[in-house]
Write an enzyme that holds these catalytic residues in place. Structure first.
Site, PDB file in Angstrom:
ATOM      1  N   LYS A  96       0.867  -1.185   0.000  1.00 50.84           N
ATOM      2  CA  LYS A  96       0.000   0.000   0.000  1.00 50.84           C
ATOM      3  C   LYS A  96       0.899   1.229   0.000  1.00 50.84           C
ATOM      4  O   LYS A  96       1.535   1.530   1.014  1.00 50.84           O
ATOM      5  CB  LYS A  96      -0.916   0.002   1.223  1.00 50.84           C
ATOM      6  N   GLY A 157      -8.857   8.229   9.690  1.00 48.98           N
ATOM      7  CA  GLY A 157      -9.223   8.263  11.106  1.00 48.98           C
ATOM      8  C   GLY A 157     -10.338   9.226  11.470  1.00 48.98           C
ATOM      9  O   GLY A 157     -10.716   9.321  12.633  1.00 48.98           O
ATOM     10  N   ALA A 183      -9.828   4.558   3.975  1.00 49.62           N
ATOM     11  CA  ALA A 183      -9.729   5.678   4.926  1.00 49.62           C
ATOM     12  C   ALA A 183     -11.022   6.472   5.027  1.00 49.62           C
ATOM     13  O   ALA A 183     -11.717   6.709   4.044  1.00 49.62           O
ATOM     14  CB  ALA A 183      -8.593   6.630   4.573  1.00 49.62           C
ATOM     15  N   GLY A 184     -11.327   6.862   6.243  1.00 47.79           N
ATOM     16  CA  GLY A 184     -12.447   7.751   6.509  1.00 47.79           C
ATOM     17  C   GLY A 184     -13.787   7.070   6.732  1.00 47.79           C
ATOM     18  O   GLY A 184     -14.770   7.730   7.064  1.00 47.79           O
ATOM     19  N   ASN A 205      -9.890   0.560   9.177  1.00 50.47           N
ATOM     20  CA  ASN A 205      -9.187   0.176  10.398  1.00 50.47           C
ATOM     21  C   ASN A 205      -9.890   0.758  11.618  1.00 50.47           C
ATOM     22  O   ASN A 205     -10.572   0.053  12.350  1.00 50.47           O
ATOM     23  CB  ASN A 205      -7.731   0.656  10.320  1.00 50.47           C
ATOM     24  N   THR A 206      -9.793   2.096  11.771  1.00 47.57           N
ATOM     25  CA  THR A 206     -10.310   2.734  12.984  1.00 47.57           C
ATOM     26  C   THR A 206     -11.803   2.476  13.192  1.00 47.57           C
ATOM     27  O   THR A 206     -12.251   2.341  14.331  1.00 47.57           O
ATOM     28  CB  THR A 206     -10.050   4.250  12.928  1.00 47.57           C
TER      29      THR A 206
END
Lengths: 254, 66
Positions: A96, A157, A183-184, A205-206
């Protein structure tokens, strides 16, 4: 079914391994997500603090395809170095490319991202490029030969979800390689929405690791990605301005 | 001998090679990658790769991330 490079995945959900409260929760969340791809970072070992946890201590990583990121890199050269470190450790099925150009937004540096992608492609890596939702940049990455483009839904995040569905739709429409929205993502509806827009996969992830119950959220994300993918395949109805009754207008008994 | 180990100056007394150093640090069993003076030393060469005074050694591993 998702094809990237010479790999095929049943699951359209890629999961990050950051910020879990403990290794057991991470392991359970990964299992609940039914992901086949794990993302992680490459870092200098903290030799002077043996308490540093190993995120893969309890995991059998051979069960997964490994997607290290180049996070921390600010230049193409740093990203290439990071990729090579992961490769020699046999921890790199795909890379990545993540070259951050702004501390506040963590948005990627487009110029360095292009340069890093080009160098890594020349070295024979399977390259997944993390990019902003810039339509032209996504096209240029594709023209370079990256194996997937990974536009951010919103900054890393933030959990703000898809802040520019218009751009994302154009990236998806022009795509000749898989589009992984990365992301996001904040909640399952964001993941489902991205898939409904026609994305090929989601990397998050988050949204899972930071959830109240990460294991439950991992399952929710799995279902959301599946729901969105099925919805996109099925084809949604057109939006109309005026109501149209679902029940027959004739044959009334009242 | 004195080396720069992950950015910190360290006196290394008992290690002649990269393999020795990983043993001395008690991390030989862990998944790591070693760079000596900016060049990756692959695992097969850890036994042969000698350390010298002034070396810059980086020991890299894998951590959670997204």
């Amino acid at each position: 079914m998702l094809n990237i490079g010479n790999m095929t995945f049943e699951s359209n959900l890629f999961l990050g391994t950051g910020k879990y409260k403990d290794a057991k929760t991470q392991l359970q969340a990964v299992e609940a997500s039914e992901t086949e791809v794990l993302t992680f970072a490459v870092r200098r070992m903290n030799l002077f603090d043996s308490s540093q946890p190993d995120p893969f201590e309890q995991m059998d990583v051979s069960k997964y395809r490994l997607l290290p990121n180049t996070a921390g890199a600010q230049t193409a050269e740093e990203a290439v170095r990071t990729a090579k470190l992961a490769e020699v450790a046999n921890m790199c099925d795909m890379i990545k490319v993540e070259v951050i150009g702004c501390d506040k937004t963590l948005l990627p540096d487009p110029v360095e991202t292009l340069r890093a992608s080009e160098q890594l492609l020349n070295e024979g890596f399977t390259v997944l490029a993390y990019t902003s939702d810039d339509v032209v940049l996504a096209r240029k990455l594709q023209e370079l030969g990256v194996h997937a483009v990974m536009p951010g839904a919103s900054p890393i995040g933030t959990g703000l979800g898809i802040i520019n569905p218009y751009n994302l739709s154009h990236i998806i429409e022009q795509a000749e390689v898989p589009v992984i929205v990365d992301a996001g993502i904040g909640s399952p509806k964001d993941a489902a929405y991205a898939m409904e827009l026609g994305a090929d996969g989601i990397l998050l992830n988050t949204a899972v690791s930071g959830a109240g119950d990460p294991v439950k959220m991992a399952e929710a994300m799995k279902l959301a990605v599946r729901a969105g993918a099925l919805g996109a395949e099925a084809g949604r109805i057109d939006k109309k301005f005026y109501a149209q009754a679902s029940s027959p207008l004739g044959g009334l008994s009242i | 001998m004195q080396i720069t180990l992950n950015g910190q100056l360290q006196n290394i007394e008992n290690s002649q090679t990269v393999a020795d150093l990983l043993e001395e640090l008690q991390i030989a069993h862990k998944k790591t990658v070693v760079e000596r003076n900016g060049t990756i030393v692959i695992e097969e060469f850890h036994q042969q790769e000698g350390l010298m005074d002034g070396d810059r050694i980086e020991i890299i591993h894998f951590v959670g991330g997204g």
